[in-house]
Design a protein around this motif. Structure first.
Motif, mmCIF file in Angstrom:
data_model
loop_
_atom_site.group_PDB
_atom_site.id
_atom_site.type_symbol
_atom_site.label_atom_id
_atom_site.label_comp_id
_atom_site.label_asym_id
_atom_site.label_seq_id
_atom_site.Cartn_x
_atom_site.Cartn_y
_atom_site.Cartn_z
ATOM 1 N N ILE A 4 0.827 -1.203 0.000
ATOM 2 C CA ILE A 4 0.000 0.000 0.000
ATOM 3 C C ILE A 4 0.860 1.251 0.000
ATOM 4 C CG2 ILE A 4 -1.701 1.278 1.340
ATOM 5 C CD1 ILE A 4 -2.577 -1.506 2.382
ATOM 6 N N ILE A 5 1.839 1.255 0.885
ATOM 7 C CA ILE A 5 2.733 2.393 0.968
ATOM 8 C C ILE A 5 3.540 2.505 -0.319
ATOM 9 C CG2 ILE A 5 4.853 3.183 2.103
ATOM 10 C CD1 ILE A 5 2.456 4.011 3.613
ATOM 11 N N THR A 8 1.592 4.261 -2.880
ATOM 12 C CA THR A 8 1.499 5.694 -2.589
ATOM 13 C C THR A 8 2.808 6.383 -2.975
ATOM 14 O OG1 THR A 8 0.188 5.026 -0.691
ATOM 15 C CG2 THR A 8 0.798 7.341 -0.812
ATOM 16 N N ALA A 30 4.590 9.681 2.585
ATOM 17 C CA ALA A 30 3.518 8.711 2.341
ATOM 18 C C ALA A 30 2.894 8.216 3.635
ATOM 19 C CB ALA A 30 4.062 7.541 1.520
ATOM 20 N N VAL A 31 3.720 7.997 4.664
ATOM 21 C CA VAL A 31 3.151 7.465 5.908
ATOM 22 C C VAL A 31 2.278 8.490 6.633
ATOM 23 C CG1 VAL A 31 4.964 5.747 6.225
ATOM 24 C CG2 VAL A 31 5.195 7.980 7.313
ATOM 25 N N LYS A 32 2.416 9.744 6.262
ATOM 26 C CA LYS A 32 1.558 10.775 6.879
ATOM 27 C C LYS A 32 0.324 11.078 6.024
ATOM 28 C CE LYS A 32 4.247 11.987 10.363
ATOM 29 N NZ LYS A 32 5.346 12.922 10.144
ATOM 30 N N THR A 33 0.269 10.424 4.881
ATOM 31 C CA THR A 33 -0.776 10.744 3.914
ATOM 32 C C THR A 33 -2.048 9.953 4.198
ATOM 33 O OG1 THR A 33 0.910 11.174 2.274
ATOM 34 C CG2 THR A 33 -1.265 10.659 1.425
ATOM 35 N N SER A 34 -3.187 10.573 3.922
ATOM 36 C CA SER A 34 -4.413 9.792 3.989
ATOM 37 C C SER A 34 -5.113 9.839 2.636
ATOM 38 C CB SER A 34 -5.319 10.277 5.112
ATOM 39 O OG SER A 34 -5.517 11.649 5.034
ATOM 40 N N MET A 35 -6.068 8.955 2.484
ATOM 41 C CA MET A 35 -6.734 8.837 1.197
ATOM 42 C C MET A 35 -8.218 9.074 1.395
ATOM 43 S SD MET A 35 -6.373 5.585 -1.290
ATOM 44 C CE MET A 35 -7.979 4.990 -1.655
ATOM 45 N N TYR A 109 -5.189 11.979 -2.425
ATOM 46 C CA TYR A 109 -4.262 11.819 -1.316
ATOM 47 C C TYR A 109 -4.223 13.153 -0.582
ATOM 48 C CZ TYR A 109 -2.288 7.411 -3.052
ATOM 49 O OH TYR A 109 -2.098 6.118 -3.434
ATOM 50 N N ILE B 54 -8.680 7.292 4.843
ATOM 51 C CA ILE B 54 -7.782 6.147 5.045
ATOM 52 C C ILE B 54 -6.387 6.662 5.366
ATOM 53 C CG2 ILE B 54 -6.778 4.075 3.990
ATOM 54 C CD1 ILE B 54 -9.190 4.053 2.056
ATOM 55 N N LYS B 55 -5.838 6.218 6.499
ATOM 56 C CA LYS B 55 -4.506 6.676 6.900
ATOM 57 C C LYS B 55 -3.460 5.755 6.281
ATOM 58 C CE LYS B 55 -6.317 9.757 9.595
ATOM 59 N NZ LYS B 55 -6.197 11.173 9.207
ATOM 60 N N MET B 56 -2.880 6.224 5.186
ATOM 61 C CA MET B 56 -1.988 5.370 4.412
ATOM 62 C C MET B 56 -0.787 4.864 5.210
ATOM 63 S SD MET B 56 -3.682 5.284 1.727
ATOM 64 C CE MET B 56 -2.564 4.361 0.697
ATOM 65 N N GLY B 57 -0.377 5.620 6.214
ATOM 66 C CA GLY B 57 0.829 5.235 6.946
ATOM 67 C C GLY B 57 0.539 4.437 8.200
#
Lengths: 633, 229
Positions: A4-5, A8, A30-35, A109, B54-57
């Motif tokens: 997933i990461i 992104t 990316a780890v701080k990103t939401s969708m 994103y 959705i929290k990708m991290g």
């Protein structure tokens, strides 16, 4: 494993400015990103609603940016996959300036504000990217739209900035090989009802163009043999314009080359022809009409009435959201033509000049950076006179220059307070004297010579024999080369005015007097940039005189400009636009335009940009101090 | 510590809480098979959501050494070989990590009661704790939406996560990795929340009433037909 990461990251790495960053950095984003998912019709941001907390990047779908002005809906932009939005409101912390609505089912994103701010602080490429895209939005769109509510209601030139060349260009382009006989070419033009033909060489590359005018002048009037190939009368090189350019770009080109047909290039291919007629059909009063009026005048009086339209023209251009550099280009083109026309009248008045001469513009006019009618700054170079004729020739050119000065005065160009005008005998000289002046200033750089060289070294030929100007330029660039002491003096001047930012990043304004609480953006902002870039140009022997053209040329030649060129361009455009807006408002209110701006009247966004600009100037000055430290006093 | 002495976990009150403010963890497990007696968990995937964001991290993915024989055919599905699984750590610490990852969030999943049943059993066996999470089932809500006429009737034939995802316009890339499945389920959940919003269902309590995994079998709608909001 962590697919997933990875997806992104892969996506982010495909869109600017993230594509410029290392994978670890993108990973940390990316780890701080939401969708988020927005069904078609969802309002994601609302005009005058809370500021955006995220940078939104469209993963799938598309959005429309629009504003409501009174009851009217103005579409600002459409964005789709890979584009972002929310930046302006995020960076300024202001309420959202526009509505953003999903025009399709859209997945975005969302990158939190603090992540973006942190990136901008740490990575200049990210800052530059956003500054650049933001400046484009700011200059081209938002400004146009905000000002459209203001005083002037003329919509004449709006079309010039909203209509692309493609929309009005004739798609019907017919080309013929260069060896086609004239008779055949004329027949093709008649049969197709067209006024121009594109001429191709044997490799199928367009090399020239012939028009009705060429057939009249070069064939019929000259009684040329109609069996000759078209190649013999074609105009070349062929001047083109991109299909996506706005019509005003076509105008600028037509004005510049004094032609009426431009080849339209679309995706690298011939896409059509655009003529002055197409543009005139599109709008009434415009730069083109003004120029045409000037060209048609046979007396000073006619020019006076035409030149009065310039303020309105600037107002229109500002209103339509033109960039400062585009406005000054158009003004320069018009002013140059006024001067040329007046010089022609002068030649008519005093008889043909006894020797070749060149009328040159200096200072801001020489740099093509005039906004409203500014003081006259000009000079005259003439060929070195034969022995014995010095006096009579000098007399001719002085009378000639005085006539031009008086005429420009009548057209609303005030005299130079420092008397730097060709009518002053000191600035109306043969080439050899000019060379002597230049070398004196360079070899003994103190007091007056530095300030004079700052004005004169931006000289630009306006009318007459341009080779005189060229010779003087050659001489200047040869002389100044390696003159470290002189360049050191220029560097001193360029670092003299420190940007007015206080310790807590507040603007330092005038404490008292007429301009209390204001700051002079010409002295504190524009002038340092002009001076630094002039110094670099002299260091590298660059022939360009306009600051923006100098920067473009220096990008490949000068390390500092290579690193900071884009930033300097945006900073300069921004300052010029700020000044022009300010001066336009003053002129409309019947005041004398000045350069004093009260920072408190600026929007948060403008304040931020102004601070960034001052930081940039300060950084450039530090670099200069480092490079010229031995010479800095 | 025996679970009998443990205080019953305080169940958060979701009555007035909006879906948008609620933290969810979308969970999926990979199993050696569907027989609760014989089969075991070999991977756990989870991804956090706040509302429909959705929290990708904020993701969780662990593979687990199985405590019994792995069937050949399931190897083909998971592409995890027995020797790879031998390398994987023991289940107990992973279950602790899992519990700390999902803490205080509502569990979401496609046919989630199966995943919960396996997790519950494993947690009970290895940690000696009871596991009674608040949970919603995306598949139950999906069926409910069809029944309410908010999704086309022919969607009733979609059963697998893949078919459900495709019917909602989501591209299910590579299925059968617990994390990827959780991510796809999260996107399904996103769409479902949006559809519920269209009929003014905004609170987590209502969501849990509709999506309660224990309310009906997954393949039929009999119980749900009686269910009225």
């Amino acid at each position: 494993m962590v697919k997933i990461i990875e997806d992104t990251i892969e996506f982010l790495k495909s869109v600017p400015p993230f594509e410029f960053l290392d994978t670890e950095v993108v990973n940390s984003i990316a780890v701080k990103t939401s969708m988020e998912y927005y069904p078609k019709g969802t309002h994601i941001l609302i005009q005058d609603g809370s500021p955006s907390e995220f940078l939104y990047i469209i993963k799938k779908g598309g959005i429309k940016v629009y504003r409501k002005v009174d009851t009217e809906e103005v579409t600002i932009d459409f964005r789709s996959e890979g584009d972002s939005f929310g930046f302006v409101s995020l960076i300024s912390g202001d309420k959202s300036r526009a509505n953003v609505v999903a025009i399709d089912d859209t997945i975005c994103y969302l990158i939190p504000k603090d992540v973006i701010l942190n990136l901008m602080n740490r990575y200049p490429e990210v800052r530059d990217f956003y500054l650049k895209s933001f400046m484009n939005i700011y200059i081209d769109k938002k400004y146009a739209e905000e000002t459209s509510k203001k005083t002037l209601t003329a919509t004449v030139d709006k079309i010039l900035f909203t209509t692309t060349v493609e929309e009005i260009a004739s798609k019907n382009v017919i080309s013929v090989p260069e060896h086609t006989p004239l008779r055949e070419a004329a027949r093709i033009m008649c049969e197709n009802g067209i006024s121009s033909l594109v001429i191709m060489n044997s490799e199928g590359i367009p090399v020239g163009i012939i028009t009705d005018k060429d057939l009249r002048r070069k064939v019929v009037a000259a009684a040329r043999d109609v069996n000759e190939p078209v190649k013999n009368i074609m105009s070349f090189p062929i001047i083109s314009v991109d299909a996506k350019d706005y019509c005003f770009e076509a105008i600028v080109r037509m004005l510049k080359y004094n032609i009426h047909h431009l080849l339209v290039i679309k995706n690298g291919q011939i896409g059509g022809i655009i003529t002055n007629h197409d543009i005139m059909m599109l709008q009434g009063l415009s730069p083109v009409t003004i120029v045409r009026d000037i060209e048609m005048q046979q007396s000073i009086e006619g020019i006076i009435s035409t030149s009065k339209q310039i303020t309105n023209l600037v107002g229109n251009l500002l209103q339509q959201g033109a960039k400062a550099s585009n406005i000054t280009r158009i003004i320069t083109e018009i002013n140059d033509r006024i001067v040329r026309k007046i010089a022609q009248f002068a030649e008519r008045e005093f008889g043909p000049p006894p020797l070749p001469y060149c009328w040159i513009a200096l200072g801001s006019e020489g740099r093509k950076e005039q906004t409203f009618k500014t003081d006259q700054d000009n000079a005259l170079i003439y060929s070195d006179p034969p022995a014995g004729q010095e006096e009579s020739i000098r007399k001719y050119f002085l009378e000639f220059a005085s006539y031009i000065k008086d005429s420009l005065l009548k057209c609303g160009f005030p005299p130079c307070p420092g008397d730097i005008m060709a009518s002053n005998p000191r600035w109306c000289q043969p080439l050899k004297v000019w060379k002597k002046y230049f070398s004196q200033w360079i070899y003994t750089p103190k007091g007056e010579s530095i300030s004079l060289s700052n004005i004169f070294f931006d000289f630009r030929a306006i009318y007459g024999d341009f080779s005189l100007e060229e010779s003087l330029r050659d001489y200047l660039l040869n002389t100044v080369k390696d003159q470290k002491i002189f360049l050191g003096y220029l560097a001193n001047l360029a670092v003299k005015n420190k940007p007015p930012l206080g310790f807590f990043k507040t603007f330092v304004v005038e404490k008292s007097g007429e301009h209390k609480d204001k700051l002079n953006i010409k002295i504190k902002g524009i002038a340092p940039i002009v001076e630094i870039i002039r110094l670099f140009s002299l260091e590298k022997g660059i022939r360009e005189t306009s600051t923006l053209e100098r920067i473009e040329t220096l990008k490949n030649k000068h390390g500092v400009v290579k690193d900071y060129g884009e930033e300097i361009i945006y900073a300069f455009e921004f300052l010029m636009l700020l000044r022009m807006k300010h001066q336009y408002e003053q002129v409309v209110q019947g005041m004398m335009p000045d350069n004093f701006i009260n920072p408190e009247t600026l929007s948060n966004l403008e304040k931020k940009l102004l601070k960034d600009t001052f930081h940039l100037i300060s950084k450039l000055q530090d670099i200069l101090i480092e490079r010229y430290k031995l010479m800095i006093i | 510590m025996l679970s009998i002495f443990r205080k019953k976990k305080k169940i958060p009150e979701y009555k007035g809480i909006s879906i948008a403010e609620t933290e969810f963890t979308v969970v999926d497990t990979e199993l050696t098979g569907l027989n609760e007696l014989r089969d075991t968990i070999i991977a756990i995937g989870g991804i956090k959501m706040k509302g429909k964001s959705i929290k990708m991290g904020e993701i969780f993915y662990r593979t687990i050494k199985p405590d019994r024989f792995v069937k050949k055919d399931s190897i083909m599905v998971h592409e995890i070989t027995p020797s790879e699984l031998e390398e994987c750590p023991d289940i107990a610490p992973i279950l602790r990590e899992y519990l700390s990852f999902v803490r205080n969030s509502v569990i979401v999943g496609h046919c989630i009661s199966i995943d919960i049943a396996f997790l519950k059993k494993a947690i009970h066996r290895h940690l000696k704790e009871s596991y009674e999470p608040m949970a919603v089932d995306t598949f139950v809500i999906y069926k409910w939406l069809i029944h309410k006429g908010l999704l086309p009737e022919n969607f009733i034939n979609n059963k697998s996560l893949k078919d459900v995802a495709i019917s909602l316009g989501i591209e299910p890339k590579e299925l059968h990795d617990a994390l990827v499945d959780a991510f796809i389920t999260a996107q399904v959940f996103q769409k479902i929340i949006t559809l519920l919003g269209d009929i003014k269902i905004y609170t987590t309590q209502e969501l849990m009433d509709i999506g309660n995994p224990n309310i009906s079998g997954y393949m039929g709608v009999e119980k749900k037909q009686a269910f009225q909001l």
